[in-house]
Enzyme design. Structure first.
Site, mmCIF file in Angstrom:
data_model
loop_
_atom_site.group_PDB
_atom_site.id
_atom_site.type_symbol
_atom_site.label_atom_id
_atom_site.label_comp_id
_atom_site.label_asym_id
_atom_site.label_seq_id
_atom_site.Cartn_x
_atom_site.Cartn_y
_atom_site.Cartn_z
ATOM 1 N N GLY A 280 0.840 -1.197 0.000
ATOM 2 C CA GLY A 280 0.000 0.000 0.000
ATOM 3 C C GLY A 280 0.873 1.243 0.000
ATOM 4 O O GLY A 280 2.075 1.171 0.301
ATOM 5 N N GLN B 79 3.060 9.946 1.363
ATOM 6 C CA GLN B 79 4.344 9.257 1.566
ATOM 7 C C GLN B 79 5.342 9.575 0.455
ATOM 8 O O GLN B 79 6.539 9.352 0.616
ATOM 9 C CB GLN B 79 4.126 7.739 1.675
ATOM 10 C CG GLN B 79 3.391 7.335 2.953
ATOM 11 C CD GLN B 79 3.214 5.843 3.059
ATOM 12 O OE1 GLN B 79 2.276 5.274 2.495
ATOM 13 N NE2 GLN B 79 4.120 5.180 3.756
ATOM 14 N N CYS C 109 5.470 -0.125 7.758
ATOM 15 C CA CYS C 109 5.203 1.129 7.052
ATOM 16 C C CYS C 109 6.451 1.507 6.263
ATOM 17 O O CYS C 109 7.565 1.487 6.806
ATOM 18 C CB CYS C 109 4.866 2.231 8.059
ATOM 19 S SG CYS C 109 4.486 3.811 7.267
ATOM 20 N N LEU C 110 6.247 1.838 4.997
ATOM 21 C CA LEU C 110 7.396 2.206 4.155
ATOM 22 C C LEU C 110 8.054 3.488 4.657
ATOM 23 O O LEU C 110 9.209 3.749 4.315
ATOM 24 C CB LEU C 110 6.939 2.359 2.700
ATOM 25 C CG LEU C 110 6.367 1.072 2.068
ATOM 26 C CD1 LEU C 110 5.855 1.347 0.662
ATOM 27 C CD2 LEU C 110 7.420 -0.041 2.048
ATOM 28 N N HIS D 150 -4.833 1.683 7.657
ATOM 29 C CA HIS D 150 -3.465 2.201 7.771
ATOM 30 C C HIS D 150 -3.255 3.360 6.787
ATOM 31 O O HIS D 150 -2.708 4.405 7.144
ATOM 32 C CB HIS D 150 -2.489 1.052 7.498
ATOM 33 C CG HIS D 150 -1.042 1.407 7.490
ATOM 34 N ND1 HIS D 150 -0.139 0.907 8.411
ATOM 35 C CD2 HIS D 150 -0.311 2.201 6.657
ATOM 36 C CE1 HIS D 150 1.065 1.389 8.148
ATOM 37 N NE2 HIS D 150 0.996 2.173 7.074
ATOM 38 N N GLU D 151 -3.716 3.164 5.554
ATOM 39 C CA GLU D 151 -3.491 4.188 4.515
ATOM 40 C C GLU D 151 -4.385 5.416 4.740
ATOM 41 O O GLU D 151 -3.940 6.558 4.513
ATOM 42 C CB GLU D 151 -3.722 3.608 3.116
ATOM 43 C CG GLU D 151 -2.859 2.395 2.757
ATOM 44 C CD GLU D 151 -1.373 2.617 2.924
ATOM 45 O OE1 GLU D 151 -0.923 3.769 2.894
ATOM 46 O OE2 GLU D 151 -0.643 1.622 3.105
ATOM 47 N N HIS E 231 -2.810 7.601 7.108
ATOM 48 C CA HIS E 231 -1.773 8.448 6.492
ATOM 49 C C HIS E 231 -2.387 9.742 5.943
ATOM 50 O O HIS E 231 -1.796 10.812 6.052
ATOM 51 C CB HIS E 231 -1.086 7.732 5.334
ATOM 52 C CG HIS E 231 0.086 6.871 5.719
ATOM 53 N ND1 HIS E 231 1.183 7.358 6.400
ATOM 54 C CD2 HIS E 231 0.350 5.554 5.496
ATOM 55 C CE1 HIS E 231 2.057 6.374 6.586
ATOM 56 N NE2 HIS E 231 1.579 5.263 6.050
HETATM 57 O O1 K1U Z 1 1.598 2.505 4.029
HETATM 58 C C1 K1U Z 1 2.666 1.911 3.936
HETATM 59 O O2 K1U Z 1 3.650 2.377 4.458
HETATM 60 C C2 K1U Z 1 2.730 0.603 3.203
HETATM 61 C C3 K1U Z 1 2.623 -0.608 4.111
HETATM 62 C C4 K1U Z 1 1.180 -1.069 4.131
HETATM 63 C C5 K1U Z 1 0.789 -1.958 5.275
HETATM 64 C C6 K1U Z 1 1.404 -3.161 5.505
HETATM 65 C C7 K1U Z 1 0.996 -3.974 6.545
HETATM 66 C C8 K1U Z 1 -0.036 -3.586 7.360
HETATM 67 C C9 K1U Z 1 -0.644 -2.388 7.144
HETATM 68 C C10 K1U Z 1 -0.240 -1.571 6.103
HETATM 69 C C11 K1U Z 1 3.531 -1.680 3.544
HETATM 70 O O3 K1U Z 1 3.354 -2.120 2.465
HETATM 71 S S1 K1U Z 1 4.819 -2.235 4.564
HETATM 72 C C12 K1U Z 1 5.550 -3.535 3.598
HETATM 73 C C13 K1U Z 1 4.777 -4.809 3.598
HETATM 74 O O4 K1U Z 1 3.908 -4.990 4.429
HETATM 75 C C14 K1U Z 1 5.044 -5.849 2.583
HETATM 76 C C15 K1U Z 1 5.996 -5.683 1.612
HETATM 77 C C16 K1U Z 1 6.229 -6.672 0.667
HETATM 78 C C17 K1U Z 1 5.500 -7.838 0.703
HETATM 79 C C18 K1U Z 1 4.546 -8.029 1.669
HETATM 80 C C19 K1U Z 1 4.313 -7.037 2.607
HETATM 81 ZN ZN ZN Z 2 2.467 3.435 6.227
#
Ligand code: K1U
Ligand code: ZN
Length: 223
Positions: free
Chosen positions: A79, A84, A127-128, A169-170, A173
């Site tokens: 996501g 971001q 979270c990225l 979560h998004e 943000h």
């Molecule tokens: O919003 C963001 O920072 C993105 C975040 C979204 C998210 C993940 C997990 C729970 C709630 C929200 C991410 O994508 S973190 C990376 C991640 O979860 C992932 C990356 C590659 C493969 C599988 C998962």
């Molecule tokens: Zn995030």
């Protein structure tokens, strides 16, 4: 009036859905035309901005969305919220497809949570913008969300499981809220302190993240 553009012509938002400007079956071609944008990292104050609704789904909006997909897939993440990548607009990109499944890109413009369940679920979130930090967060297990799609068509989704978690979560943000705001103050203060220190060590450069050699673990999990 809000408008969207097709072949350079303005069309009203909420009008008849004629075609998908974003065709997942042609994802590779889209990615080739997309640009990666820098992801803001904690403690960047822009992550606390409340994003503004999209008024017009125009070429600039579509370019931003394409770049968000490129940036999200590259990270990789499941996501991304526009803020971001430094754009304070109420836009979310998602793709929850598993590695062996075809891509399922989804765009949510001006999303609004209409309903949340009393039942809760807990998921270990990442979270990225807070790289390599994961923590369990409890949220409503199901949500109903209203949003505009890429064509400006009003849609609603009843989300459960991972989709419900990632949408919440998004949408957080978009309101300047981070998942660490849902954990204990002790854990939050520790992770914020760590990222402030990393940013200082990097001389305030954008995208500064804790140095692996200085982090407690490669995949930091503060307890
Ligand atoms: O919003 C963001 O920072 C993105 C975040 C979204 C998210 C993940 C997990 C729970 C709630 C929200 C991410 O994508 S973190 C990376 C991640 O979860 C992932 C990356 C590659 C493969 C599988 C998962
Ligand atoms: Zn995030």
């Amino acid at each position: 009036m809000r408008e969207r553009r097709e072949n350079g012509k303005a069309a009203p938002v909420g009008g008849i859905h004629r075609h998908h400007a974003f065709d997942p079956t042609r994802l590779t071609a889209y990615i080739a035309a997309m640009a990666l944008r820098d992801i803001l990292i904690l403690p960047d104050p822009r992550l606390r901005i409340v994003s503004k609704p999209v008024q017009t789904i125009d070429a600039e909006t579509r370019r931003l969305i394409e770049d968000m997909f490129a940036t999200m897939y590259d990270a990789p993440g499941i996501g991304l919220a526009a803020i971001q990548v430094g754009a304070p607009k109420r836009i979310i990109t998602l793709d929850l497809a598993k590695k062996d499944e075809p891509a399922q890109p989804q765009v949510f413009i001006n999303p609004e949570i209409l309903w949340t369940s009393a039942e809760k679920s807990t998921y270990e979130e990442g979270c990225l913008s807070i790289p390599d930090y994961y923590e369990e967060v409890e949220r409503p297990a199901q949500v109903k969300v209203r949003y505009l799609d890429l064509e400006g068509k009003l849609r609603e989704v009843d989300a459960a499981r991972l989709l419900a978690t990632v949408l919440q979560h998004e949408i957080d943000h978009l309101n300047g809220v981070l998942f660490i705001d849902h954990i204990s103050k002790l854990k939050r203060d520790r992770v914020i302190k760590k990222f402030i220190k990393a940013a200082k060590l990097a001389g305030g450069k954008p995208g500064a993240r804790p140095h692996p050699a200085r982090s407690d673990k490669a995949r930091m999990h503060v307890v």
